[in-house]
Design an enzyme around this catalytic site. Sequence first.
Site, PDB file in Angstrom:
ATOM      1  CG  HIS A 160       0.801   6.568  -0.220  1.00  0.00           C
ATOM      2  ND1 HIS A 160      -0.014   7.678  -0.141  1.00  0.00           N
ATOM      3  CD2 HIS A 160       0.268   5.656   0.617  1.00  0.00           C
ATOM      4  CE1 HIS A 160      -0.999   7.441   0.719  1.00  0.00           C
ATOM      5  NE2 HIS A 160      -0.856   6.215   1.190  1.00  0.00           N
ATOM      6  CG  HIS A 207      -1.576   1.360   1.403  1.00  0.00           C
ATOM      7  ND1 HIS A 207      -2.630   1.798   0.628  1.00  0.00           N
ATOM      8  CD2 HIS A 207      -1.268   2.385   2.230  1.00  0.00           C
ATOM      9  CE1 HIS A 207      -2.948   3.033   0.985  1.00  0.00           C
ATOM     10  NE2 HIS A 207      -2.146   3.413   1.959  1.00  0.00           N
ATOM     11  CB  SER A 211      -2.774  -0.271  -2.615  1.00  0.00           C
ATOM     12  OG  SER A 211      -3.580   0.291  -1.599  1.00  0.00           O
ATOM     13  CD  GLU A 231      -4.359   6.740   2.182  1.00  0.00           C
ATOM     14  OE1 GLU A 231      -4.479   5.874   1.300  1.00  0.00           O
ATOM     15  OE2 GLU A 231      -3.418   6.754   2.985  1.00  0.00           O
TER      16      GLU A 231
HETATM   17 FE   LIG Z   1      -2.029   5.350   2.725  1.00  0.00          FE
END
Ligand SMILES: [Fe+2]
Length: 296
Positions: free
Chosen positions: A139, A134, A202, A180
């Site tokens: 990111h 993730h 993700s 996010e």
């Molecule tokens: Fe995150």
Amino acid sequence: MSVPNTAKLKAQFDAGLETRADFTIDQPMHRYGAIDHAVWKQLYTRQTALLKGRVCDEFLEGVERLNLSPESVPSFDAINEQLLPATGWRIVAVPGLVPDQVFFEHLANRRFPVTWWMRRPDQLDYLQEPDCFHDLYGHVPLLINPVFADYMHAYGRAALFAHDANALPLLARLYWYTVEFGLIRDAASPNGVKIYGAGIVSSKGETLHSQQSDAPNRIAFDLERVMQTQYRIDTFQKTYFVIDDFSQLFDVARTDFAPLLARLVDATPLPAGEVRATDRVITRGTGEGWATNGDV
Ligand SMILES: [Fe+2]
């Protein structure tokens, strides 16, 4: 997800690793086993196939420029060789979630904390805490984009200010609905949107839900609206906020947050699924099929 929850800290830091005062560690490459690399490969391959035509071009460009590969869990040092000269950002290994203030101080200094460990094979679709897949796959590709890199830097500075001003929920919502779970307009895509948020990128389930489901609302991004909107961590999102392009984040990065926070700190927050008369609605959700999620 990645807005840190300090309550979970202690258990996650008991990994027998030497942790510095800023909660960073050296990435323990020797601890990755065949299962870790296999899980990375499986998730990487699955998400890369699923994201084709669904994720924004800036993300794909980042993956390419960082030389990410499905073959094994990446070396953070190797990523930093590409990232640091491009935008001044670097990633630092951490054993898990870090305290809010520590996390924001890292961001304000262009350091992105990346959890070093990989989830287990039985956690491909469900994981409550951020893991390496993730944090890294989700990111880091956008951190090589100069506009997004500046946005994250400005966010870290604003969040530190909000932390001191007891207005952190306002900034946590901004992180949630952009970093996010952000969507970006793309007229040729299903529901007129593509994906850029790491929590979507993700996650197999949220990838499909965010772009193709009829259930959620998709509303044009508005900074004050976003900062006032509550979010749920136990379901797919009821509302996504959609930026027109990354220049909107450039504008946010230049915002003077002090007067904004002072004005909004005592405002009553809006429910996650509410649609307001003043919203620019891109698609209004049916509200059906809000399944329990929980993955990252
Ligand atoms: Fe995150």
